[in-house]
Structures are given as C-alpha cells and as structure tokens.
Write an enzyme that holds these catalytic residues in place. Structure first.
Site, PDB file in Angstrom:
ATOM      1  N   SER A 138     -19.677   0.149  24.360  1.00 26.77           N
ATOM      2  CA  SER A 138     -20.013   1.381  25.037  1.00 26.77           C
ATOM      3  C   SER A 138     -20.863   1.113  26.273  1.00 26.77           C
ATOM      4  O   SER A 138     -20.431   0.405  27.185  1.00 26.77           O
ATOM      5  CB  SER A 138     -20.703   2.332  24.057  1.00 26.77           C
ATOM      6  OG  SER A 138     -20.611   3.658  24.500  1.00 26.77           O
ATOM      7  N   ASP A 165     -10.411   7.225  21.233  1.00 23.68           N
ATOM      8  CA  ASP A 165     -11.812   7.327  21.626  1.00 23.68           C
ATOM      9  C   ASP A 165     -11.973   8.540  22.546  1.00 23.68           C
ATOM     10  O   ASP A 165     -11.456   8.563  23.657  1.00 23.68           O
ATOM     11  CB  ASP A 165     -12.245   6.047  22.347  1.00 23.68           C
ATOM     12  CG  ASP A 165     -13.748   5.958  22.569  1.00 23.68           C
ATOM     13  OD1 ASP A 165     -14.416   7.009  22.541  1.00 23.68           O
ATOM     14  OD2 ASP A 165     -14.245   4.831  22.770  1.00 23.68           O
ATOM     15  N   HIS A 200     -14.484   5.886  18.718  1.00 22.51           N
ATOM     16  CA  HIS A 200     -15.469   5.014  19.365  1.00 22.51           C
ATOM     17  C   HIS A 200     -16.097   4.098  18.303  1.00 22.51           C
ATOM     18  O   HIS A 200     -17.244   4.299  17.886  1.00 22.51           O
ATOM     19  CB  HIS A 200     -16.522   5.896  20.033  1.00 22.51           C
ATOM     20  CG  HIS A 200     -17.334   5.228  21.087  1.00 22.51           C
ATOM     21  ND1 HIS A 200     -16.778   4.620  22.192  1.00 22.51           N
ATOM     22  CD2 HIS A 200     -18.677   5.068  21.225  1.00 22.51           C
ATOM     23  CE1 HIS A 200     -17.737   4.140  22.968  1.00 22.51           C
ATOM     24  NE2 HIS A 200     -18.900   4.384  22.397  1.00 22.51           N
TER      25      HIS A 200
END
Length: 660
Positions: A201, A307, A338
C-alpha cells in the site's frame, strides 16, 4: 521477452559480477557461497546476536520550515558475522508512515523500543526470515511520522526523499547520525549498497516513487497493492472517489509533534488538490507513471484484482509503463481485495520472495528469472501461470452495445448499432454495481446493461479496457460508471467482507528466528468465499465534464451530446462457457465514487459507443465464444445473487480499515 529487457538483464548481471568480486574474495560462509554453486541463502547467522541500531539520515529537505534539514529515523537490524568476516551485505528496506500510528500487517504490528530507545520489535517477518540468511533489514519512518523530522506530504517530494536518502546513505552518498539532533556520524560501511524495497500500500507506493527517481543502488522493488499515481487514488478522470483529499491522510499518519508544525504543508495539500478533480502541479509531482523510463530496478508487483482501496488501475498503468520502458518485471494477481500475499498464499509467497531477493540482491542463479512472469488466481487458492502478461495473442477487440427488446437491456457483440439507437438512465447515488449486476436482465431506471448470449467457449480478458461513450445529459454535471460483469454461478473470494477475501484463524505458523520481544509467528488465514451468480471483475469511472480536457472539468450543455473515453481497470478474468459477459453503464457507483451535484438523466448514443476489451485470442476468440450465442435467449427477467453487501472504498491506503 523484449530485446531491451534482455539487454538490461545482461548489463545487470555484468554489474553484479563486478560488485560481487570483492565479496567472493573474502572468507565465505554457507549463506554467501559462490552464486554459481548456490541456489538459496541459508539461515546460518544468529538473529539473537544481530546488530540492532537506529540511524537518522539527513534528507537535505527542510519540509517543516524550522531552519534545519529533516532527518528520518531508520531502524537497522543486520547479522553480526559478515562484518566480522570483512564482508558487506545487501539490504531489504520497508519505508512506511504506519510504524507508530497504525501498524503493519494483518495483526497491525508496530515498532517497539526499550526504555533507552533501542528497537525491540520490527513489524512483519522480513527481519526474522532474512537477517539469518545474510541480509540487513531497514525500517524507515517517513518524514513527519514516528521519530522522524519533517512533514507528511502524501506521495510528494518529502515522502520519496525520505526513503531515497536512506538508499543514498547505504551507498555512501548521504549523511547519517546516531541521534536525531546530534552530530556523531553513522556510516553504513557494512552495506554493499544493493537495496531492495518492499511494502504494501503506502509503503509500496514509496518504493514505486523511489524507483522512479532512478537512484543508484536500488536493485529491485516489491510493491504490494501500491499506488502508481496519487491522483488516481483520489479521483478517476475527474470523478471523486472519496469525500476528502490528501490533507486528511497526512493528518491521520503524522506524529503528534509533526501536527503542531506542519500546518503550512497541510494547507498546500488542500490548495493543491481541489475537490473539482482538476489536475494540478501537485498531482504531477505525485504521478510516477511518466517516470517509468527512469526505473533501473526490477519490479515484482503484487495486486488484488478486487482491491477497492488501491484500485486495479494503479497496477495496470504502472505495469504497462514499465513494460514499455523495458523494465524486468514479475507479477502476482489475486482475487482478493487489499490483502498481502503473506495472508493469501503464505508458503508459496515466502518461498518466491526469498528466491527473488536471492537472485536480485545476492546474484544467485536460481532460475527465477526464467520462470513464468505471471501468477493469476483463477478461483480461491487455485492459480495458473503465464510466460508473459498479458499473454501473447492478446488483442484489443471492439465490442458494441446494441438495442434490445426491452428498455435498458441490450445486446453486446461485434456489430455496431444502427444510427439512432439509444438507451437512457438516471443517476441514482443510492445504487451501485452489485444492484446493477443483480438486475442485468431487468429494466431499471438507473442503468443500461448490454449482454452477450451464453458463451459457447471460454473467453479470457487480460489487461486494461476502455469504453468510449457518447452521452447527452439533461443537467450541467454528470458522472459515469462502467463495469464488466461475468453473469453465471461461481465461488469467489468474498472481497466485500471485512477480511477482503480472507478469514484470520487462531493457529499460528512461524517464519524465521525469534528473540524476546520479536516473535516470527503469525496467525494463519484461509480463503473467505461466497457462492454468487455474478462477478463484477473490472470497473471504471469518470466525470463527463472532462470530455474536452482530461485535466479540467467543465459544465455540460444540457441536450448536447458529449463523447468521453473511460478507462476500465486492468484485470485477468475468464468468462466460462455457458456464462454471459455484460457491460453495464450507469451514473454514480454507490460506495465507490461520490455523486455529482445533480441527478442527471443521460441518453447513450449506441452507434457512437464502443468498448475495447483485451481478449486473449483476439476477435477470433470472441467469434468462437459467441458463435450461436444469439440463438439462446436471455432470461426475460431475473435477479442474480451476488455478494451480500455493496463494496465500499477505504480512504487510508493500507490503514486499519483495510486488511493490512
């Protein structure tokens, strides 16, 4: 493989051979034997007795305007034995804003320190697993977070320089100190400079940004669910994906001390990221895609195709740009949201990551560069591979929506619609893609759906899509959503559930060595699945007001047609024989984009609307899959069962509302 990739790989091998020469002349341990004779580094070094130290690296930026350049904290753990033997070692680095505010991994681990400020726990397993195998691990607190100076500028120069400065320090080009304010120098004389960055991320986004600077010494990056352009995290083609901008995230991750001194930076984020969705210089600074040709590191990219935090457009445009630049690449695509691969394919992931770092940082000829480029999850825990991605033989094919027998329910095929064919819908911000797909065969006022007949052969889509629409609004503002749907029964990962495709179990497995305060044992997971009658597998959104200029929206003229091409995010999906492929066009996608000021009605000119899809096998594959499909009538009216909730976006990349 493109010729440029082969040339770059040869250059990398030659450079690596020179860099390793000094190491090979030093006394050898089993973990660092001749790369030609060893296929895997071994855990021969003591984790318990490893060197643990904190260094503050000068970024040469005064982000907080206090009159002195900012220093970022880098916590280091490295095996003691190589330095005693006169050998230098490579580094695995994770630069993050989350080490204190939020934590890392599925169990939200934070760094911990003893009463003297010495690091005790490094989050995740990178230190436990790789340090005994002859690597150093460095965990960097981005500027404005934890024990670092400066301010968080959310993907800007300060974020990137926070990590780049540490790469420079590892290569002897930047200054480090043993304390935050002192003058005692700290050098990385134990490092050979070869660095690999990894992170999920926000952390992976920083890795992308550092790689895009072309910094020497960064040999590879492993971005997991990472952003490639910060504009596309907050907007898509002018349509806002969230109700706030980067200033909210900056405040969320900054240390309490930074919040007291970073008001000016916060205001620049507000001013530079207007809610209009217009492109500004702030976004140019935070767009790594145009700088893909500066990347010298290899890239092992991992992303969840479902995601909805860091959406799939990020990996698609980054992957394509890296390929055009001839960068050595590898990719894993899962069916999760995610989620880190450590939590959806743990044993295979650690084994593959180990081999990747051994090859890229230690130079071991273990064959990983000759293996398939892509691993794709086809069903929960079922994976296939491709020698290249998208596969050879993938071509862009134009599909055209056509008028059906009932309003709002049309056809999808190779034949363009005749002039005058049209469909209309009215934006309903309370409904979204799951509602639309569930009623793909039913007229509803909020969408127009276009569906093939049941396929007579499997049809695979692989890569990024686009749809060009010509729409006439009855208001001065309008948003568009376009989704691709597989209509047919399947068992998929439940990406809309709290775990975004995984369930966390109580039992633990251990990955590396332990010491008091730093345990390498983590909770196991299993696939969280759902039985569904449809799967939305690719999405795109846009503000119709960007029809004339993709960088700046403008009011629409009611009653006038406007033409716009909407990017549909990358995916890799097989629509099985017997299923149907649907294209649905609508307004606001509830939970995934913010609604426009009005609730417009839009009329689509079908003759001037087409979808361009990446089909494996090209037009012949589509012709084979739809041969005779028109002879099978679609249900006159039905409601399909999908996931038990509408998908919802998160506004913290990798934060606690996501599985991280």
């Amino acid at each position: 493989m493109p010729i440029r990739v082969r040339e770059m790989r040869l250059i990398r091998v030659l450079l690596l051979a020179g860099a390793l020469l000094a190491t090979l002349l030093a006394p050898l341990s089993p973990a660092h034997a001749d790369p030609g004779d060893v296929r895997e580094s071994k855990p021969v070094h003591s984790y318990e007795n490893a060197v643990r130290e904190s260094v503050w690296v000068d970024t040469r930026i005064d982000g907080d305007g206090d009159g002195r350049t900012d220093r970022v904290a880098a916590d280091v753990i490295r095996p003691r034995e190589p330095a005693q033997q006169g050998r230098k070692i490579p580094v695995i680095m994770d630069a993050s804003p989350y080490y204190q505010c939020c934590g890392r991994g599925n169990e939200s681990q934070k760094k911990t320190y003893d009463e003297n400020g010495n690091v005790v726990q490094f989050p995740l397993y990178y230190d436990n697993f790789f340090v005994p195998r002859g690597y150093a691990f460095v965990a960097v607190d981005l500027a404005g977070t934890s024990r670092s100076d400066g301010c968080v500028d959310v993907g800007g120069r300060s974020d990137v320089q926070s990590a780049k400065a540490v790469v420079d320090w590892l290569n002897g080009r930047a200054r480090g100190y043993t304390s935050r304010t002192g003058s005692e120098p700290a050098t990385a004389d134990w490092s050979n400079g070869r660095t690999g960055m990894i992170g999920k991320s926000y952390d992976g986004t920083v890795a992308n940004g550092v790689a895009a600077t072309g910094v020497e010494g960064l040999e590879t990056i492993v971005p997991i669910g990472a952003i490639s352009s910060w504009y596309d995290y907050y907007f898509q083609q002018g349509a806002p994906l969230y109700d706030s901008g980067p200033e909210w995230l900056s405040d969320y991750v900054e240390s309490p001390d930074a919040r007291t001194r970073c008001g000016a930076v916060q205001q620049r984020l507000v001013d530079g990221a207007p809610r209009s969705g217009d492109w500004t210089p702030l976004w140019t600074e935070r767009d790594h895609v145009p700088d893909a040709d500066q990347v010298k590191a290899s890239v092992f990219l991992v992303h969840g195709m479902q995601d909805l935090n860091v959406r799939a457009k990020h990996f698609g445009q980054w992957w394509d740009a890296l390929g055009a630049a001839g960068v050595e690449r590898k990719i894993w695509l899962s069916q999760t949201g995610h989620v880190d691969p450590f939590d959806f394919r743990r044993a295979d992931w650690v084994r593959t990551l180990h081999r990747w770092f051994d090859h890229e940082l230690l130079g071991y000829d273990n064959g990983i560069d000759d293996e398939p480029m892509a691993d794709i999850e086809r069903a929960p825990d079922q994976w296939t591979t491709d020698r290249q991605w998208p596969p050879r033989g993938t071509d862009i094919v134009s599909l055209h929506p056509g008028k059906g027998e009932r309003p709002g329910v049309g056809t999808l095929g190779l034949r363009p619609a005749p002039a005058g064919a049209a469909e209309s819908f009215t934006d309903n911000p309370k409904r979204g893609e799951a509602d639309w797909a569930a009623q793909a065969d039913s007229p509803t006022p909020d969408k127009a759906s276009f569906v093939t007949g049941p396929l007579t052969e499997d049809l695979r889509l692989s890569g990024s899509s686009q749809i060009t629409v010509t729409a006439t609004p009855n208001a001065t503002s309008a948003h568009l959503s376009a989704v691709l749907v597989d209509l047919g029964p399947d068992t998929i990962r439940d990406y809309t559930a709290a775990g975004e495709g995984i369930n966390t179990l109580e039992q633990r497995t251990c990955w590396g060595a332990a010491r008091p305060g730093d345990n390498p044992c983590f909770k196991e997971t299993e696939a969280a699945t759902a039985d569904v009658d449809f799967t939305v597998f690719a999405r795109g959104w846009a503000d119709l007001g960007t029809y004339a200029d993709p960088d700046k929206g403008r009011p629409l003229t009611p009653g006038k047609p406007h033409t716009l091409t909407v990017d549909i995010a990358a995916s890799d999906h097989v629509v099985p024989k017997g299923h149907r492929l649907a294209l649905i066009v609508a307004g606001t996608d509830a939970g995934l984009i913010e609604p426009p000021a009005a609730r417009p009605k839009l009329t689509l000119d079908l003759a001037r609307t087409e979808a361009r899809l990446p089909l494996v096998g090209g037009a012949p594959a589509l012709e084979a899959a739809t041969r005779g499909a028109a002879d099978h009538g679609a249900p006159s009216e039905s409601r399909y069962e999908g996931l038990n909730r509408e998908p919802a976006a998160h506004r913290v990349p990798g934060g606690p509302t996501a599985t991280d």
